[in-house]
Design a protein around this motif. Structure first.
Motif, PDB file in Angstrom:
ATOM      1  N   ASP A  90     -19.753 -31.042 -11.061  1.00  0.00           N
ATOM      2  CA  ASP A  90     -21.245 -30.869 -10.792  1.00  0.00           C
ATOM      3  C   ASP A  90     -21.807 -31.832 -11.390  1.00  0.00           C
ATOM      4  O   ASP A  90     -21.817 -32.138 -12.324  1.00  0.00           O
ATOM      5  CB  ASP A  90     -21.790 -29.199 -10.969  1.00  0.00           C
ATOM      6  CG  ASP A  90     -20.969 -28.153 -10.291  1.00  0.00           C
ATOM      7  OD1 ASP A  90     -20.033 -28.628  -9.376  1.00  0.00           O
ATOM      8  OD2 ASP A  90     -21.358 -27.088 -10.721  1.00  0.00           O
ATOM      9  N   ASP A  92     -24.966 -31.492 -12.295  1.00  0.00           N
ATOM     10  CA  ASP A  92     -26.144 -30.776 -13.267  1.00  0.00           C
ATOM     11  C   ASP A  92     -25.708 -30.881 -14.582  1.00  0.00           C
ATOM     12  O   ASP A  92     -26.396 -30.076 -15.427  1.00  0.00           O
ATOM     13  CB  ASP A  92     -26.712 -29.544 -12.579  1.00  0.00           C
ATOM     14  CG  ASP A  92     -25.318 -28.365 -12.516  1.00  0.00           C
ATOM     15  OD1 ASP A  92     -24.332 -28.609 -13.048  1.00  0.00           O
ATOM     16  OD2 ASP A  92     -25.812 -27.546 -11.971  1.00  0.00           O
ATOM     17  N   GLN A  94     -23.472 -28.967 -16.027  1.00  0.00           N
ATOM     18  CA  GLN A  94     -22.884 -27.699 -16.422  1.00  0.00           C
ATOM     19  C   GLN A  94     -21.511 -27.698 -16.688  1.00  0.00           C
ATOM     20  O   GLN A  94     -20.775 -27.020 -17.266  1.00  0.00           O
ATOM     21  CB  GLN A  94     -23.404 -26.805 -15.426  1.00  0.00           C
ATOM     22  CG  GLN A  94     -24.631 -26.114 -15.403  1.00  0.00           C
ATOM     23  CD  GLN A  94     -24.900 -24.929 -14.555  1.00  0.00           C
ATOM     24  OE1 GLN A  94     -24.870 -24.916 -13.299  1.00  0.00           O
ATOM     25  NE2 GLN A  94     -25.594 -23.864 -15.068  1.00  0.00           N
ATOM     26  N   ARG A 153     -14.473 -22.665 -12.954  1.00  0.00           N
ATOM     27  CA  ARG A 153     -15.545 -23.336 -12.323  1.00  0.00           C
ATOM     28  C   ARG A 153     -14.712 -24.222 -11.411  1.00  0.00           C
ATOM     29  O   ARG A 153     -13.299 -24.362 -11.710  1.00  0.00           O
ATOM     30  CB  ARG A 153     -16.077 -24.098 -13.465  1.00  0.00           C
ATOM     31  CG  ARG A 153     -16.939 -23.195 -14.401  1.00  0.00           C
ATOM     32  CD  ARG A 153     -18.074 -23.776 -15.054  1.00  0.00           C
ATOM     33  NE  ARG A 153     -18.785 -24.857 -14.324  1.00  0.00           N
ATOM     34  CZ  ARG A 153     -19.967 -24.426 -13.506  1.00  0.00           C
ATOM     35  NH1 ARG A 153     -20.289 -23.453 -13.368  1.00  0.00           N
ATOM     36  NH2 ARG A 153     -20.588 -25.235 -12.772  1.00  0.00           N
ATOM     37  N   ARG A 197     -28.292 -25.892 -16.772  1.00  0.00           N
ATOM     38  CA  ARG A 197     -28.524 -26.982 -15.942  1.00  0.00           C
ATOM     39  C   ARG A 197     -29.526 -28.138 -16.661  1.00  0.00           C
ATOM     40  O   ARG A 197     -30.598 -27.656 -17.511  1.00  0.00           O
ATOM     41  CB  ARG A 197     -29.335 -26.452 -14.669  1.00  0.00           C
ATOM     42  CG  ARG A 197     -28.670 -26.690 -13.628  1.00  0.00           C
ATOM     43  CD  ARG A 197     -29.415 -26.124 -12.249  1.00  0.00           C
ATOM     44  NE  ARG A 197     -28.888 -26.364 -11.186  1.00  0.00           N
ATOM     45  CZ  ARG A 197     -28.888 -27.753 -10.650  1.00  0.00           C
ATOM     46  NH1 ARG A 197     -29.328 -28.399 -10.705  1.00  0.00           N
ATOM     47  NH2 ARG A 197     -27.804 -27.773  -9.468  1.00  0.00           N
TER      48      ARG A 197
HETATM   49 MG    MG Z   1     -25.044 -25.740 -11.833  1.00  0.00          MG
END
Ligand code: MG
Ligand code: UDP
Length: 309
Positions: A90, A92, A94, A153, A197
């Motif tokens: 991702d 962001d 994370q 994830r 985030r």
């Molecule tokens: Mg995220």
């Protein structure tokens, strides 16, 4: 070479921060192991400046004609990736980039084909969301043969073998969490605490997550279809018992026929059940319908890769 696939949807606030962080990890790995890196960003029909920022960053990008969803983005990225190792991440932060070093090292021995990550906590997430997520994982693992790891994830590093296996699955309704597990291969798990985030806001509304969870269950289980038969059998049995009880009661006590309200309740209950199961049937039919149309999973509007598909 290591390919890093990054799906982005309205992420103008986070791309630069991400590139800055990941470059540190890139330095570490390329100095020690002489690996080169390739970044493939997928602009999933963003309506902000995501695409302009990507163009200015000198990375590879694929830009969709509209928002096709993260699954489509991952698929496009996996198809375009040329690396011997492919990571999905991702934008962001994370998914902590520094973890990539450990993940990469764990694959070097050749024992594992995949280094995957899961969150050990869900702190910072709305309580109600965590609750439904827990229920979802419990349920899907009950009704599906494919194990879906709780808290897993999408962040993972895979070998070329595994990526090719995933690409060989041509289905239209793609539920990656399931596909990653379905293709098999030995996976090493890395855990970390939930990270919030870096900037921007989450693109997953509760409704989107809910529909996604239904998609997931339908993609990896046909148990809901069998449910109708099971409930039907139980009800047949119950009704035979009822008939016997009523006959016996009439013979012994000569009960007059009574119970209009209870009859209405039974009728309503049964027709409700029927509707429910027709609905489930319809959902599967709809999925099959979309699958047989074999529409492309995404449409590319712009890209700086030779052949994005
Ligand atoms: Mg995220
Ligand atoms: N994303 C995407 N298309 C979408 C929704 C999300 O490509 O339709 C990307 C998003 O840009 C981010 C990743 O998927 O890189 C995860 O999304 P987000 O961080 O919003 O989800 P959360 O971490 O809150 O579950």
């Amino acid at each position: 070479m290591i390919s890093i696939i990054v799906p982005c949807y309205n992420e103008e606030a986070t791309i630069k921060i991400f590139l800055k962080e990941i470059s540190k990890t890139e330095m570490l790995i390329s100095e020690k192991y002489h690996e080169s890196f390739e970044y493939i960003f997928i602009d999933d029909g963003s309506t902000d400046n995501t695409l302009d920022i990507l163009k200015g960053c000198g990375v590879k990008y694929i830009s969709f004609s509209r928002n096709f969803g993260k699954e489509a983005g991952l698929y496009a990225g996996l198809r375009a990736a040329k690396g011997d190792y492919v990571a999905v991440m991702d934008v962001d932060l994370q998914d902590p980039p520094e973890l990539l070093v450990d993940m990469y090292e764990s694959l070097l021995s050749g024992e594992y084909d995949c280094a995957a990550t899961r969150r050990s906590t869900r702190k910072g997430e709305p309580k109600i969301r965590s609750f439904f997520a827990k229920c979802f994982y419990k349920l899907i693992n009950k009704i599906s043969d494919t194990e879906i790891v709780d808290g897993a994830r999408d962040y993972r590093l895979m070998t070329r073998r595994m990526v090719d296996a995933i690409l060989s699955v041509k289905e239209y309704n793609r539920f990656s969490k399931g596909l990653f597990s379905w293709v098999g291969f030995k996976t090493k798990w890395f855990e970390y605490e939930n990270i919030e985030r870096s900037a921007g806001y989450t693109k997953w509304s509760f409704k989107k997550l809910f529909l996604y969870s239904i998609d997931g269950m339908m993609s990896f289980s046909v148990v809901p279809l069998a449910l109708a038969s099971i409930v039907g059998m139980i009800m047949c049995f119950a009704s035979i018992m009822m008939v016997l009880i009523i006959i016996a009661k009439t013979l012994i006590w000569g009960d007059p026929v009574a119970g209009y309200p209870s009859m209405i309740c039974v009728i309503l209950f049964l027709s409700g059940m029927q509707m429910l199961f027709i609905g489930i049937l319809g959902q599967y039919l709809a999925k099959t319908y979309l699958e047989t149309k074999s529409r492309p999973v995404y449409v590319v509007r712009d890209s700086n890769i030779d052949k994005p598909y």
